[in-house]
Design an enzyme around this catalytic site. Structure first.
Site, short mmCIF file in Angstrom:
data_model
loop_
_atom_site.label_atom_id
_atom_site.label_comp_id
_atom_site.label_asym_id
_atom_site.label_seq_id
_atom_site.Cartn_x
_atom_site.Cartn_y
_atom_site.Cartn_z
N TYR A 27 -0.03 -6.27 6.41
CA TYR A 27 0.66 -5.39 7.70
C TYR A 27 -0.75 -6.58 8.71
O TYR A 27 -1.28 -6.35 8.66
CB TYR A 27 0.79 -4.59 7.28
CG TYR A 27 1.65 -3.51 6.82
CD1 TYR A 27 2.76 -3.25 8.20
CD2 TYR A 27 1.87 -3.15 5.49
CE1 TYR A 27 3.88 -2.47 7.48
CE2 TYR A 27 2.99 -2.91 5.24
CZ TYR A 27 3.74 -2.13 5.91
OH TYR A 27 5.03 -1.62 5.03
N HIS A 86 15.73 3.44 7.61
CA HIS A 86 14.56 2.05 7.63
C HIS A 86 13.71 3.51 6.03
O HIS A 86 13.15 4.54 5.81
CB HIS A 86 13.00 1.97 8.13
CG HIS A 86 12.67 1.50 7.09
ND1 HIS A 86 12.22 0.22 7.18
CD2 HIS A 86 10.78 1.33 6.83
CE1 HIS A 86 11.36 -0.34 6.37
NE2 HIS A 86 10.55 1.21 6.64
#
Ligand SMILES: *[C@@H]1O[C@H](CO)[C@@H](O)[C@H](O)[C@H]1NC(C)=O
Ligand SMILES: *[C@@H]1O[C@H](CO)[C@@H](O)[C@H](O)[C@H]1NC(C)=O
Ligand SMILES: *[C@@H]1O[C@H](CO)[C@@H](O)[C@H](O)[C@H]1NC(C)=O
Ligand SMILES: *[C@@H]1O[C@H](CO)[C@@H](O)[C@H](O)[C@H]1NC(C)=O
Ligand SMILES: *[C@@H]1O[C@H](CO)[C@@H](O)[C@H](O)[C@H]1NC(C)=O
Ligand SMILES: *[C@@H]1O[C@H](CO)[C@@H](O)[C@H](O)[C@H]1NC(C)=O
Ligand SMILES: *[C@@H]1O[C@H](CO)[C@@H](O)[C@H](O)[C@H]1NC(C)=O
Ligand SMILES: *[C@@H]1O[C@H](CO)[C@@H](O)[C@H](O)[C@H]1NC(C)=O
Ligand SMILES: *[C@@H]1O[C@H](CO)[C@@H](O)[C@H](O)[C@H]1NC(C)=O
Length: 562
Positions: A204, A385
């Site tokens: 990330y 999501h």
């Protein structure tokens, strides 16, 4: 199966009878290429009549089969099969796959052929059908992702071949509210510059990027993804979070979930792209405000890379391009994340066919946090999501303890096809309403407990709600009382939340334990939390709300994910 046997099944039909199906205008057209195999798909639907027509164009073929699959596999897929037999007569029939290819004809013929044509290079098929047919072999066309399988062949038998098979997920019932009507349209890009993607499964990457330098109010009206060609397949999602203005910003790239506390202060995801998604135009009277005193001066960009092939040496410059204008629209739009706070109290036992998790949003916390009355939200879009175990997501809207509707759902969620979707109308959420997100997961092949977490192999369960008028709120989520689950499973006394998580991880997971855990999750209380754009959090204890199921269409076939 030899061709002469197939002849027996052939269904010779006149093209376009004088009743029934009508040719609908197409709302959408998509061309996808996999090597030489260019397939074009167009469709249109009529919401009132609940009808759809679909056209496919394949390379020249003697037979074409258009399939709608419940899960991406051939088995149980619903097919319209057509082509020309040896005598050059057209055949066409409604069929389904029972275990193995080729498809067998349905007793009830529910597809209508609108067009079948070919020339030296292409074959074109256009069909019509009702969304719901009452034939258990037909897939229902619903507000769900639909996995399309197109197969074709020139050799006049139905031999399937991988080169001539095309698979893609679609959302047929899409609605477009978005529009670009501005005369002055400015462009700006939020993107990384040559970031070296590490050769590890999950990365990330985060950094801060300044807003466009405007000193008066402007509206963002559209955004597009920019995926660096070298990183296609590795960039998994990109989120743009608005920051509070109380930070020292810098331009180095860091680990979003590492030690930099500043990242946790930019939590309001406002623009986003995930695998399978596309560009987005905001509705005609909504724009995202930038340039005023209250608006952020910086954003945080978060790019999630899934580099499972451990590719080395890729420099990535992906990001998001925004279009903004000084021609102001009527409403300032915002985005609020709802669902389950991403943390290991969100868990799914191994070997579960179906396991549901819940995240609660108590909107009464919003005026409480902002310390002033807050206007109702008008929700116009949603983005669901979850990660790899999630099969279906529902966003349930409660008022005064009663389920009053849905703010977006997909009973056939596809991780590889995440799309921001418009609602047919604007749905009003009053302050005080509750929003409950349900994620149904399936883990038949997993050995250990799957916990909530940012990695693709962990799980998430969130829904981004797109609404106006904006308030500086980032997220409205909850975690459930994990101690209650610990107790219900009769595990050792756990002193705190993390002990309970460890205990659950070590439990003996069989069908009975899973059922007990499911029951405990349905009745557990929650800690409802609200997060400000700056990262500040308030919370309250909330009792469980009874979960009701929607009433299905009369022809609806029950599935595990209802
Ligand atoms: C095919 O699907 C049917 C219906 O869903 C199911 O009963 C059957 O077991 C499946 N067969 C195979 C070979 O997977
Ligand atoms: C053949 O059909 C395709 C699809 O309709 C069309 O795009 C193409 O122009 C046609 N070719 C010729 C030579 O007419
Ligand atoms: C699709 O979703 C919209 C909005 O939630 C709803 O109004 C409509 O009834 C749904 N249609 C079907 C077929 O489920
Ligand atoms: C922003 O624009 C103003 C006026 O147009 C200019 O004075 C200022 O230097 C600019 N700031 C940045 C960071 O580019
Ligand atoms: C920003 O940096 C300056 C100088 O290093 C420091 O004095 C200030 O406290 C910092 N502000 C914040 C919000 O961290
Ligand atoms: C909520 O329900 C209670 C009890 O049924 C009722 O007294 C109250 O007026 C309702 N509130 C609203 C806002 O509908
Ligand atoms: C459960 O948690 C307690 C407290 O941390 C610990 O002593 C115990 O060993 C754990 N039990 C299991 C089965 O992991
Ligand atoms: C939920 O909270 C209420 C009030 O604190 C409590 O009485 C009840 O036992 C709790 N329920 C569960 C399942 O923990
Ligand atoms: C809720 O907020 C209180 C402080 O108001 C804090 O002590 C507590 O840890 C919070 N609970 C959770 C689950 O975040």
């Amino acid at each position: 199966m030899p061709w002469n046997v197939w002849i027996l099944f052939c269904w010779v039909v006149p093209i376009l009878g004088s009743w029934g199906p009508i040719d609908m205008p197409f709302s959408r057209e998509m061309t996808s290429a996999e090597g030489e195999n260019v397939v074009q798909l167009k469709w249109g639907y009529d919401r009132d009549m609940q009808e759809i027509s679909i056209e496919i164009q394949t390379p020249l073929a003697s037979w074409v089969a258009l399939g709608l699959s419940p899960d991406g596999k051939l088995n149980a897929s619903d097919f319209a099969v057509t082509g020309w037999n040896k005598e050059d007569q057209q055949f066409f029939y409604d069929a389904h796959v029972e275990g193995e290819w080729p498809p067998v004809m349905d007793k009830s013929q529910d597809y209508e052929l609108l067009k079948l044509d070919r020339n030296e290079t292409h074959t074109v098929l256009r069909v019509w059908r009702k969304w719901f047919t009452c034939d258990s072999h037909d897939l229902e066309i619903e507000n769900d992702t639909i996995r399309v399988i197109v197969m074709h062949g020139e050799d006049r038998d139905f031999t399937p071949s991988e080169e001539n098979t095309y698979r893609k997920s679609f959302f047929f019932l899409e609605i477009f509210k978005g529009i670009i009507d501005a005369e002055i349209l400015l462009l700006y890009e939020f993107r990384l510059k040559d970031f070296p993607i590490p050769d590890q499964d999950t990365t990330y990457a985060c950094t801060f990027i300044p807003m466009p330098n405007v000193t008066t109010k402007h509206h963002i009206v559209r955004y597009e993804q920019i995926i660096d060609p070298d990183s296609v397949g590795i960039v998994h999602h990109i989120l743009i979070y608005f920051c509070g203005n109380n930070l020292n910003f810098s331009s180095e790239v860091g680990d979003c979930y590492g030690n930099d506390p500043r990242y946790a202060k930019c939590m309001n995801a406002v623009l986003g792209w995930a695998v399978g998604g596309e560009n987005f135009d905001f509705p005609a009277d909504v724009g995202i405000s930038i340039g005023t005193e209250e608006d952020p001066k910086y954003i945080r960009i978060e790019i999630h890379y899934s580099n499972f092939e451990k590719k080395q040496g890729i420099l990535d410059s992906s990001g998001v391009r925004i279009y903004y204008t000084p021609e102001l629209r009527k409403h300032d739009g915002g985005v609020m994340m709802t669902g389950i706070f991403t943390f290991p109290v969100h868990f799914i036992p191994p070997g579960a066919e179906l396991f549901r998790n819940y995240g609660l949003c108590n909107t009464n916390l919003i005026p409480q946090m902002l310390n002033k009355p807050v206007e109702d939200f008008h929700v116009y879009g949603y983005l669901l999501h979850g990660h790899l175990t999630v099969r279906s997501i529902r966003t349930m809207h409660y008022r005064n303890g009663t389920l009053i509707g849905s703010l977006g759902e997909d009973k056939k969620y596809d991780f590889n096809f995440q799309q921001l979707r418009d609602l047919p109308g604007f749905i009003t959420v009053q302050m005080g309403d509750q929003i409950m997100v349900e994620c149904s997961s399936s883990t038949p092949d997993r050995e250990g407990v799957t916990f909530g977490g940012p990695s693709t192999l962990n799980e998430m369960c969130v829904v981004f709600l797109f609404y106006y008028p904006v308030v500086p709120v980032a997220a409205c989520l909850s975690i459930l009382d994990i101690q209650h689950v610990n107790d219900a499973l009769e595990l050792d006394e756990a002193d705190n939340l993390m002990d309970a998580v460890v205990n659950i991880s070590g439990a003996d997971w069989d069908e009975e334990t899973t059922a007990k855990a499911q029951n405990a999750i349905m009745e557990a209380n929650h800690t409802a939390m609200l997060m400000h754009r700056t990262g500040a959090v308030i919370n309250e204890t909330s009792s469980a709300i009874p979960i009701s199921l929607p009433s299905p269409h009369p022809c609806h076939k029950h599935t595990d994910y209802d």
